[in-house]
Structure formats: C-alpha cells, structure tokens
Design a protein around this motif. Structure first.
Motif, PDB file in Angstrom:
ATOM      1  N   SER A  30      43.473 -28.615  35.530  1.00  0.00           N
ATOM      2  CA  SER A  30      43.550 -28.977  36.940  1.00  0.00           C
ATOM      3  C   SER A  30      42.587 -28.164  37.792  1.00  0.00           C
ATOM      4  O   SER A  30      42.095 -28.636  38.813  1.00  0.00           O
ATOM      5  CB  SER A  30      44.974 -28.774  37.452  1.00  0.00           C
ATOM      6  OG  SER A  30      45.366 -27.440  37.235  1.00  0.00           O
ATOM      7  N   ALA A  31      42.323 -26.938  37.380  1.00  0.00           N
ATOM      8  CA  ALA A  31      41.393 -26.092  38.114  1.00  0.00           C
ATOM      9  C   ALA A  31      40.544 -25.348  37.098  1.00  0.00           C
ATOM     10  O   ALA A  31      41.028 -24.454  36.413  1.00  0.00           O
ATOM     11  CB  ALA A  31      42.138 -25.116  39.013  1.00  0.00           C
ATOM     12  N   ALA A  32      39.296 -25.731  37.008  1.00  0.00           N
ATOM     13  CA  ALA A  32      38.443 -25.128  35.992  1.00  0.00           C
ATOM     14  C   ALA A  32      36.978 -25.296  36.362  1.00  0.00           C
ATOM     15  O   ALA A  32      36.611 -26.185  37.129  1.00  0.00           O
ATOM     16  CB  ALA A  32      38.702 -25.791  34.631  1.00  0.00           C
ATOM     17  N   ARG A  34      33.475 -26.239  34.724  1.00  0.00           N
ATOM     18  CA  ARG A  34      33.004 -26.974  33.554  1.00  0.00           C
ATOM     19  C   ARG A  34      31.489 -26.824  33.444  1.00  0.00           C
ATOM     20  O   ARG A  34      30.782 -26.976  34.450  1.00  0.00           O
ATOM     21  CB  ARG A  34      33.388 -28.443  33.655  1.00  0.00           C
ATOM     22  CG  ARG A  34      34.895 -28.677  33.627  1.00  0.00           C
ATOM     23  CD  ARG A  34      35.232 -30.093  33.997  1.00  0.00           C
ATOM     24  NE  ARG A  34      36.636 -30.438  33.742  1.00  0.00           N
ATOM     25  CZ  ARG A  34      37.629 -30.201  34.552  1.00  0.00           C
ATOM     26  NH1 ARG A  34      37.392 -29.599  35.709  1.00  0.00           N
ATOM     27  NH2 ARG A  34      38.860 -30.552  34.231  1.00  0.00           N
ATOM     28  N   THR A  52      32.131 -27.010  39.522  1.00  0.00           N
ATOM     29  CA  THR A  52      33.368 -26.295  39.799  1.00  0.00           C
ATOM     30  C   THR A  52      34.520 -27.272  40.021  1.00  0.00           C
ATOM     31  O   THR A  52      34.326 -28.489  40.134  1.00  0.00           O
ATOM     32  CB  THR A  52      33.200 -25.417  41.047  1.00  0.00           C
ATOM     33  OG1 THR A  52      33.085 -26.274  42.198  1.00  0.00           O
ATOM     34  CG2 THR A  52      31.973 -24.525  40.933  1.00  0.00           C
ATOM     35  N   SER A  53      35.712 -26.723  40.148  1.00  0.00           N
ATOM     36  CA  SER A  53      36.875 -27.573  40.403  1.00  0.00           C
ATOM     37  C   SER A  53      36.778 -28.237  41.773  1.00  0.00           C
ATOM     38  O   SER A  53      37.379 -29.291  41.990  1.00  0.00           O
ATOM     39  CB  SER A  53      38.160 -26.763  40.292  1.00  0.00           C
ATOM     40  OG  SER A  53      38.120 -25.657  41.171  1.00  0.00           O
ATOM     41  N   ARG A  71      32.082 -35.048  36.682  1.00  0.00           N
ATOM     42  CA  ARG A  71      33.364 -34.975  35.992  1.00  0.00           C
ATOM     43  C   ARG A  71      34.247 -36.126  36.431  1.00  0.00           C
ATOM     44  O   ARG A  71      34.072 -36.706  37.501  1.00  0.00           O
ATOM     45  CB  ARG A  71      34.048 -33.643  36.291  1.00  0.00           C
ATOM     46  CG  ARG A  71      34.639 -33.552  37.692  1.00  0.00           C
ATOM     47  CD  ARG A  71      35.376 -32.252  37.912  1.00  0.00           C
ATOM     48  NE  ARG A  71      36.178 -32.259  39.111  1.00  0.00           N
ATOM     49  CZ  ARG A  71      35.729 -32.068  40.354  1.00  0.00           C
ATOM     50  NH1 ARG A  71      34.443 -31.873  40.535  1.00  0.00           N
ATOM     51  NH2 ARG A  71      36.546 -32.085  41.384  1.00  0.00           N
ATOM     52  N   SER A  73      38.178 -36.102  36.622  1.00  0.00           N
ATOM     53  CA  SER A  73      39.377 -35.288  36.418  1.00  0.00           C
ATOM     54  C   SER A  73      40.518 -36.096  35.823  1.00  0.00           C
ATOM     55  O   SER A  73      41.291 -35.571  35.022  1.00  0.00           O
ATOM     56  CB  SER A  73      39.807 -34.685  37.756  1.00  0.00           C
ATOM     57  OG  SER A  73      38.795 -33.831  38.253  1.00  0.00           O
ATOM     58  N   ASN A  76      40.027 -35.985  32.321  1.00  0.00           N
ATOM     59  CA  ASN A  76      39.853 -34.636  31.758  1.00  0.00           C
ATOM     60  C   ASN A  76      38.530 -34.541  30.998  1.00  0.00           C
ATOM     61  O   ASN A  76      38.445 -33.930  29.925  1.00  0.00           O
ATOM     62  CB  ASN A  76      41.015 -34.284  30.828  1.00  0.00           C
ATOM     63  CG  ASN A  76      41.490 -32.858  31.000  1.00  0.00           C
ATOM     64  OD1 ASN A  76      41.202 -32.182  31.985  1.00  0.00           O
ATOM     65  ND2 ASN A  76      42.213 -32.365  30.006  1.00  0.00           N
ATOM     66  N   THR A  99      39.158 -21.945  32.593  1.00  0.00           N
ATOM     67  CA  THR A  99      40.239 -22.227  33.537  1.00  0.00           C
ATOM     68  C   THR A  99      40.272 -21.172  34.634  1.00  0.00           C
ATOM     69  O   THR A  99      40.078 -19.976  34.385  1.00  0.00           O
ATOM     70  CB  THR A  99      41.580 -22.265  32.810  1.00  0.00           C
ATOM     71  OG1 THR A  99      41.728 -21.065  32.047  1.00  0.00           O
ATOM     72  CG2 THR A  99      41.657 -23.457  31.881  1.00  0.00           C
ATOM     73  N   THR A 100      40.520 -21.624  35.828  1.00  0.00           N
ATOM     74  CA  THR A 100      40.478 -20.746  36.990  1.00  0.00           C
ATOM     75  C   THR A 100      41.641 -19.770  37.015  1.00  0.00           C
ATOM     76  O   THR A 100      41.476 -18.601  37.386  1.00  0.00           O
ATOM     77  CB  THR A 100      40.465 -21.578  38.268  1.00  0.00           C
ATOM     78  OG1 THR A 100      39.343 -22.471  38.227  1.00  0.00           O
ATOM     79  CG2 THR A 100      40.363 -20.710  39.503  1.00  0.00           C
TER      80      THR A 100
END
Length: 117
Positions: A30-32, A34, A52-53, A71, A73, A76, A99-100
């Motif tokens: 959910s927050a990462a 990439r 970024t996320s 991306r 989301s 995924n 992952t954040t």
C-alpha cells in the motif's frame, strides 16, 4: 511469501520498444517505493527509475525521455516502458520494492533485455 515476478524482456532492434512488468504477490504494497535497476555484463547494478507511493517519478539521465516508470496499485504491479532502445540498454533488468513502513526490500529475479544494432 512475497514474490516479484518480472516479464516483458526480450530481443529488440535498436529504436524499438519494450514494456517490462513487475507483479507482486504475497503482500499488498500500500505504501512503497518501486524501482527498476539494470546490470550490464561486467558492470555494477544501476538504478534506472523510481516511483514513490505518492506517484512521483525519477529517471536516470541515461534513460530520461525514453523510459517511463508507472504503477497500477490495484494490480500491485509496476512497469517500465522503454522506447527508442539503444544497444547500450542491453542488460538484465530487476524490479525492487521497498516498503515505507518497515523498510523491507524485495527484488525480482531479473529479465534480460537485449538490443541489437
């Protein structure tokens, strides 16, 4: 178990295009952050692009204007659209997710991109 599976690599002539995909399973990011990296024979692995996320992107100078990271989301998955490919883009391309919340890093297995002149 988290897995990142890359696809979309292959052999293409100079000037051609490829789209790489990196699909994550086993965990929803959910927050990462990439990334896409690449490693050419005899060279160290280099960062190609980041998203970024929040959706901010950054691309290495060597690919700016030719490659685009994105991306989806909901799936995924993140992507690397590569246009105007050059022989010097030949490398194994790896995706990475960090992952954040806990800083854990996950890598894909790599996909070969070969650009012929």
């Amino acid at each position: 178990q988290v897995q990142l599976v890359e696809s979309g690599g292959g052999l293409v002539e100079a000037g051609g295009s490829l789209r790489l995909s990196c699909a994550a399973s086993g965990r929803i990011f959910s927050a990462a952050v990439r990334d896409w990296y690449r490693q050419a024979p005899g060279k160290s692995r280099e960062l190609v692009a980041t998203i970024t996320s929040g959706g901010s992107t950054n691309h290495a100078d060597s690919v700016k204007g030719r490659f685009t990271i994105s991306r989806d989301s909901a799936k995924n998955t993140h992507y690397l659209q590569m246009n105007s490919l050059k022989p010097e883009d030949t490398a194994v391309y790896y995706c990475k997710v960090v992952t954040t919340n806990d800083g854990r890093a996950y890598w894909g297995q790599g996909t070969q991109v070969t650009v012929s002149s």
